[in-house]
Design a protein around this motif. Structure first.
Motif, PDB file in Angstrom:
ATOM      1  N   ARG A 106       0.846  -1.180   0.000  1.00 57.21           N
ATOM      2  CA  ARG A 106       0.000   0.000   0.000  1.00 57.21           C
ATOM      3  C   ARG A 106       0.884   1.234   0.000  1.00 57.21           C
ATOM      4  NH1 ARG A 106      -0.350   1.828   5.537  1.00 57.21           N
ATOM      5  NH2 ARG A 106      -2.081   3.160   4.980  1.00 57.21           N
ATOM      6  N   LEU A 107       0.287   2.342  -0.341  1.00 56.13           N
ATOM      7  CA  LEU A 107       1.040   3.581  -0.452  1.00 56.13           C
ATOM      8  C   LEU A 107       1.273   4.171   0.936  1.00 56.13           C
ATOM      9  CD1 LEU A 107       2.243   5.664  -2.332  1.00 56.13           C
ATOM     10  CD2 LEU A 107      -0.003   6.743  -2.501  1.00 56.13           C
ATOM     11  N   PHE A 189       3.795  12.581   2.303  1.00 54.18           N
ATOM     12  CA  PHE A 189       2.425  12.094   2.051  1.00 54.18           C
ATOM     13  C   PHE A 189       1.439  12.629   3.091  1.00 54.18           C
ATOM     14  CE2 PHE A 189       3.685   7.983  -0.382  1.00 54.18           C
ATOM     15  CZ  PHE A 189       4.039   8.760  -1.473  1.00 54.18           C
ATOM     16  N   GLU A 193      -1.719  15.373   2.548  1.00 50.16           N
ATOM     17  CA  GLU A 193      -3.117  15.125   2.931  1.00 50.16           C
ATOM     18  C   GLU A 193      -3.605  16.158   3.933  1.00 50.16           C
ATOM     19  OE1 GLU A 193      -3.144  10.897   4.036  1.00 50.16           O
ATOM     20  OE2 GLU A 193      -3.879  10.465   1.998  1.00 50.16           O
ATOM     21  N   ARG A 199      -7.313  13.441   0.188  1.00 53.99           N
ATOM     22  CA  ARG A 199      -6.659  12.159   0.411  1.00 53.99           C
ATOM     23  C   ARG A 199      -5.820  11.811  -0.818  1.00 53.99           C
ATOM     24  NH1 ARG A 199      -5.691   9.191   4.650  1.00 53.99           N
ATOM     25  NH2 ARG A 199      -6.212   7.233   3.632  1.00 53.99           N
ATOM     26  N   LEU A 200      -4.751  11.063  -0.592  1.00 54.11           N
ATOM     27  CA  LEU A 200      -4.001  10.527  -1.722  1.00 54.11           C
ATOM     28  C   LEU A 200      -4.737   9.322  -2.276  1.00 54.11           C
ATOM     29  CD1 LEU A 200      -0.357  10.719  -0.337  1.00 54.11           C
ATOM     30  CD2 LEU A 200      -1.398  12.193  -2.062  1.00 54.11           C
ATOM     31  N   GLY A 201      -4.527   9.064  -3.578  1.00 52.92           N
ATOM     32  CA  GLY A 201      -5.150   7.907  -4.211  1.00 52.92           C
ATOM     33  C   GLY A 201      -4.121   6.838  -4.496  1.00 52.92           C
ATOM     34  N   ARG A 202      -3.643   6.797  -5.728  1.00 55.15           N
ATOM     35  CA  ARG A 202      -2.707   5.751  -6.102  1.00 55.15           C
ATOM     36  C   ARG A 202      -1.342   6.341  -6.448  1.00 55.15           C
ATOM     37  NH1 ARG A 202      -4.467   7.069 -11.354  1.00 55.15           N
ATOM     38  NH2 ARG A 202      -2.764   6.828 -12.839  1.00 55.15           N
ATOM     39  N   ALA A 203      -0.358   5.478  -6.489  1.00 58.15           N
ATOM     40  CA  ALA A 203       0.961   5.860  -6.989  1.00 58.15           C
ATOM     41  C   ALA A 203       1.445   4.790  -7.953  1.00 58.15           C
ATOM     42  CB  ALA A 203       1.951   6.015  -5.841  1.00 58.15           C
ATOM     43  N   ASP A 204       2.012   5.233  -9.066  1.00 60.13           N
ATOM     44  CA  ASP A 204       2.647   4.320 -10.008  1.00 60.13           C
ATOM     45  C   ASP A 204       4.125   4.244  -9.647  1.00 60.13           C
ATOM     46  OD1 ASP A 204       0.206   4.157 -11.449  1.00 60.13           O
ATOM     47  OD2 ASP A 204       0.690   6.075 -12.403  1.00 60.13           O
ATOM     48  N   ALA A 268      -8.584  -3.272  -8.851  1.00 62.79           N
ATOM     49  CA  ALA A 268      -8.938  -2.176  -9.763  1.00 62.79           C
ATOM     50  C   ALA A 268      -8.074  -0.973  -9.448  1.00 62.79           C
ATOM     51  CB  ALA A 268     -10.407  -1.831  -9.603  1.00 62.79           C
ATOM     52  N   SER A 269      -7.548  -0.325 -10.498  1.00 59.68           N
ATOM     53  CA  SER A 269      -6.708   0.845 -10.214  1.00 59.68           C
ATOM     54  C   SER A 269      -7.562   2.103 -10.211  1.00 59.68           C
ATOM     55  CB  SER A 269      -5.571   0.953 -11.226  1.00 59.68           C
ATOM     56  OG  SER A 269      -6.068   1.152 -12.515  1.00 59.68           O
ATOM     57  N   GLY A 270      -7.145   3.043  -9.336  1.00 59.47           N
ATOM     58  CA  GLY A 270      -7.995   4.209  -9.009  1.00 59.47           C
ATOM     59  C   GLY A 270      -8.059   5.220 -10.096  1.00 59.47           C
TER      60      GLY A 270
ATOM     61  N   THR B 259       4.635  -1.512  -9.981  1.00 58.72           N
ATOM     62  CA  THR B 259       3.398  -1.758  -9.259  1.00 58.72           C
ATOM     63  C   THR B 259       2.612  -0.467  -9.121  1.00 58.72           C
ATOM     64  OG1 THR B 259       2.446  -2.801  -7.272  1.00 58.72           O
ATOM     65  CG2 THR B 259       4.363  -1.394  -6.943  1.00 58.72           C
ATOM     66  N   THR B 260       1.337  -0.621  -8.831  1.00 58.51           N
ATOM     67  CA  THR B 260       0.511   0.525  -8.489  1.00 58.51           C
ATOM     68  C   THR B 260       0.096   0.352  -7.034  1.00 58.51           C
ATOM     69  OG1 THR B 260      -0.312   0.690 -10.742  1.00 58.51           O
ATOM     70  CG2 THR B 260      -1.592   1.791  -9.041  1.00 58.51           C
ATOM     71  N   LEU B 261       0.414   1.354  -6.233  1.00 58.78           N
ATOM     72  CA  LEU B 261       0.077   1.287  -4.812  1.00 58.78           C
ATOM     73  C   LEU B 261      -1.136   2.153  -4.538  1.00 58.78           C
ATOM     74  CD1 LEU B 261       3.647   1.593  -3.247  1.00 58.78           C
ATOM     75  CD2 LEU B 261       2.347  -0.460  -3.813  1.00 58.78           C
ATOM     76  N   HIS B 262      -1.933   1.697  -3.585  1.00 55.47           N
ATOM     77  CA  HIS B 262      -3.129   2.461  -3.229  1.00 55.47           C
ATOM     78  C   HIS B 262      -3.050   2.899  -1.778  1.00 55.47           C
ATOM     79  CE1 HIS B 262      -5.326   1.528  -6.968  1.00 55.47           C
ATOM     80  NE2 HIS B 262      -4.512   0.489  -6.956  1.00 55.47           N
ATOM     81  N   ARG B 263      -3.518   4.097  -1.541  1.00 51.34           N
ATOM     82  CA  ARG B 263      -3.605   4.605  -0.184  1.00 51.34           C
ATOM     83  C   ARG B 263      -4.760   3.888   0.495  1.00 51.34           C
ATOM     84  NH1 ARG B 263       0.051   7.181   3.045  1.00 51.34           N
ATOM     85  NH2 ARG B 263      -0.860   8.855   4.259  1.00 51.34           N
TER      86      ARG B 263
END
Lengths: 270, 270
Positions: A106-107, A189, A193, A199-204, A268-270, B259-263
């Motif tokens: 997770r991020l 991060f 926020e 809020r943060l979502g995703r990171a590549d 699922a990616s955000g 990878t894609t990370l999610h918060r």
């Protein structure tokens, strides 16, 4: 130099389909067995199996790992070259530094990920508004170069030693507020926020392994040529807007990246 | 050697809070700017931005990246040391090899992950039943050492060059069936699912960055001391039983991990 016991076992290579004797006292070349022993010991060191930081002597390790003493010695040499252990006559083999796991599940910021292991503090090397972004960074952030941004570079310390060098470009709106925050003590991060209200979502993320150039090595206090992780991370707000383009170098002798992968469809990616 | 233009700009360091000029033609030390330029170029190379494999000349790159020619030259030197590019007088700067992304989003074998990029073939270095497992491997697999198992070692090739060296211990029941499968052409994951009749569930992965020892380097056809990924991967069936303990070395000049990370909360683990 081959030990006579090793030499007696040498010469034969395992062949497909052939049933073989156990483990690492076998007919396989010593370098191969040493590599396997090193892998097992690295895994044990990283997972905290030697809580006092002292490894058993070569003979005991050999017994425990079904390996010849020469293979054990060669394996310990490999781990010493990785900066994981030191070996001193009379003292034995000791773990230089605990190797932390940074979750790739997770991020999370570094301080968040390491909470419970120690306090991360940040040496600020750059924290400034820039009037024009480099074109390729602007492209990644989805803004015109002329929109400018904020450049941050922090050397992150844990337990009195550098752990990583984080260089970021943030978009102007998000970055300007972050500049006013506690950059010495906090993850970017959580500052994003808190100060943006989003809020943060995703990171590549792309992870590279590279050898440290002399400049990076001096900053991270490792030898030039040591292996480091080089991460590219592009972090988005929950609404999908990219706001933080980072380049991170992490001391690979102090950190492993951990994740749990699942078979089947990716989330699922955000 | 500093170019006069660089020297004229040198000497001043950016200070926190101070608004600075754009990008990489700035008052910052050249080694820092070179590192940033190298990061951007690595990202562009890895994401396929130079489809014909030829990079623009130093002057054009400098224009494009807002960087001095000396910083560009130094950055290209860093990437050459990583094995990513070659530079030849009269030919220019070319990408040595495409760098593939291996997803850390879901559990997939190499051939699966690279489908569409080329055929992975495997050189079998070991494929054999062992009568007794090394104690630490048995412990990871949750079986007695005396239960034995199957040892596999495969050098995996893509486009005529080695990509990774995969060493596995499988439990006896699962491994024995895999031994009968097409180990030259197939991923072990798909062979496990096909021959056992069970789906795979999760894998626990730890990623290390290390420098290649001479033996690994010779197998992977890289220079000793080059950076490689060392992965530990313990793969479980869908019912949670661990069946495959792997140690994998991957050429870091040929592969990045993505990878894609999610918060927020991590996905539930299986």
């Amino acid at each position: 130099m081959d030990h006579p016991r090793d030499a007696a076992r040498g010469g034969q290579r395992a062949r497909p389909g052939r049933s073989a004797a156990a483990g690492w006292v076998s007919s396989r070349p010593r370098a191969e067995r040493a590599r396997e022993v090193a892998d097992v010991l690295r895994q044990q060191i990283t997972s905290g199996r030697f809580p006092d930081g002292v490894l058993p002597d070569e003979y005991s390790l050999g017994q425990r790992l079904h390996a010849s003493r020469n293979a054990v010695r060669e394996a310990l040499g490999l781990l010493r070259n990785e900066g994981l252990i030191t070996r001193r006559r009379g003292v034995g083999t000791t773990v230089v530094l605990p190797k932390y796991g940074h979750g790739l599940d997770r991020l999370a910021g570094l301080a968040e990920a390491l909470s419970g292991h120690g306090a991360v503090t940040n040496e600020i090397r750059a924290a400034e508004a820039v009037t024009e972004l480099p074109a390729v960074i602007a492209e990644r952030l989805g803004v015109p170069a002329a929109a400018g941004g904020v450049r941050l570079e922090r050397l992150r310390w844990l337990d009195g030693l550098p752990l990583s060098l984080d260089s970021s470009y943030l978009t102007t709106d998000v970055g300007t507020r972050v500049l006013a925050g506690d950059l010495v003590g906090r993850d970017v991060f959580s500052l994003i926020e808190e100060t943006s209200g989003h809020r943060l979502g995703r990171a590549d993320v792309a992870v590279h392994a590279v050898t440290a150039d002399p400049d990076t090595a001096a900053l991270l206090r490792i030898e030039a040529g040591a292996a480091v992780f080089a991460l590219e991370r592009l972090t988005h707000l929950a609404d999908g807007r990219p706001v933080d383009a980072e380049s991170i170098r992490i001391r690979a002798d102090r950190m492993a990246l951990r994740t749990t992968l699942h078979r089947g469809v990716p989330p699922a990616s955000g």
